[in-house]
Design a protein around this motif. Structure first.
Motif, short mmCIF file in Angstrom:
data_model
loop_
_atom_site.label_atom_id
_atom_site.label_comp_id
_atom_site.label_asym_id
_atom_site.label_seq_id
_atom_site.Cartn_x
_atom_site.Cartn_y
_atom_site.Cartn_z
N LYS A 96 0.87 -1.19 0.00
CA LYS A 96 0.00 0.00 0.00
C LYS A 96 0.90 1.22 0.00
CE LYS A 96 -4.01 2.11 0.53
NZ LYS A 96 -5.02 2.10 -0.49
N THR A 103 -1.15 10.69 -7.44
CA THR A 103 -2.30 9.94 -6.91
C THR A 103 -3.59 10.69 -7.20
OG1 THR A 103 -0.88 9.10 -5.14
CG2 THR A 103 -3.25 8.88 -4.82
N ALA A 106 -9.51 10.70 -5.49
CA ALA A 106 -10.29 9.63 -4.85
C ALA A 106 -9.39 8.66 -4.09
CB ALA A 106 -11.12 8.88 -5.90
N ALA A 107 -8.25 8.31 -4.69
CA ALA A 107 -7.32 7.39 -4.02
C ALA A 107 -6.69 8.06 -2.79
CB ALA A 107 -6.25 6.92 -4.99
N GLU A 109 -8.09 10.41 -0.92
CA GLU A 109 -9.12 10.44 0.12
C GLU A 109 -9.31 9.06 0.74
OE1 GLU A 109 -13.61 11.97 1.14
OE2 GLU A 109 -12.60 12.75 -0.64
N ASP A 110 -9.27 8.01 -0.07
CA ASP A 110 -9.41 6.66 0.46
C ASP A 110 -8.26 6.33 1.41
OD1 ASP A 110 -10.81 4.01 0.48
OD2 ASP A 110 -8.84 3.38 -0.27
N PHE A 111 -7.04 6.72 1.05
CA PHE A 111 -5.87 6.49 1.90
C PHE A 111 -6.05 7.20 3.25
CE2 PHE A 111 -1.74 7.67 3.61
CZ PHE A 111 -1.02 6.49 3.54
N ARG A 113 -8.84 8.26 4.67
CA ARG A 113 -9.95 7.66 5.44
C ARG A 113 -9.54 6.32 6.05
NH1 ARG A 113 -14.67 10.30 5.47
NH2 ARG A 113 -14.95 11.95 3.94
N ALA A 114 -8.76 5.52 5.30
CA ALA A 114 -8.28 4.25 5.84
C ALA A 114 -7.38 4.51 7.05
CB ALA A 114 -7.52 3.47 4.76
N GLU A 117 -9.87 7.39 9.73
CA GLU A 117 -11.28 7.12 10.02
C GLU A 117 -11.49 5.64 10.33
OE1 GLU A 117 -15.14 8.98 7.96
OE2 GLU A 117 -14.19 7.44 6.71
N ARG A 118 -10.96 4.79 9.46
CA ARG A 118 -11.13 3.34 9.65
C ARG A 118 -10.01 2.73 10.50
NH1 ARG A 118 -12.32 3.98 3.99
NH2 ARG A 118 -10.41 2.88 3.41
N GLU A 120 -7.13 1.50 9.87
CA GLU A 120 -6.77 0.19 9.32
C GLU A 120 -5.37 -0.28 9.68
OE1 GLU A 120 -7.55 -0.11 5.11
OE2 GLU A 120 -9.67 0.44 5.37
#
Length: 126
Positions: A96, A103, A106-107, A109-111, A113-114, A117-118, A120
């Motif tokens: 990852k 980048t 969207a990618a 923001e996903d990073f 949030r992971a 927020e999550r 991970e």
């Protein structure tokens, strides 16, 4: 006020620390925004994503335009990008990759949030 001036001097030092010269999330040079509760320095782009996470996750302020309290600035000085990344990316798989300027939004923001927020990749209890 005198407190704001002292706090701003601390923040001026914080953004010049070697670990804070690049954005905590995408490694962009010269970040000037902060997530004051996470203790990290961010670029403008990532700061916008952090704002969308909500203040219960990330409280964003400008390092130079907003007023800082001394205790907040000290918190930033005691933490910073390396300490935060060591925690929030502790178990990030090497596959990852950290976002960079190529980048997609969207990618990115996903990073983010992971990561925040999550949660991970935080250390797991043993």
């Amino acid at each position: 006020t005198q407190e704001k001036d002292k706090a701003q001097k601390i923040m001026d030092t914080v953004v010049r620390l070697p670990d804070n010269r690049t954005c905590a999330d995408c490694s962009a040079l010269g970040p000037r925004w902060a997530s004051m509760n996470l203790g990290i320095i961010l670029c403008l782009n990532c700061s916008g994503i952090h704002r969308r996470l909500g203040v219960h996750i990330s409280k964003v302020k400008s390092c130079t335009l907003d007023g800082w309290k001394i205790k907040w600035a000290q918190w930033m000085k005691e933490n910073g990008n390396k300490i935060s990344n060591d925690y929030f990316e502790a178990n990030k798989p090497s596959s990852k990759k950290k976002p960079d300027d190529s980048t997609s939004s969207a990618a990115l923001e996903d990073f983010i949030r992971a990561k925040y927020e999550r949660l991970e990749w935080i250390p797991t209890a043993t």
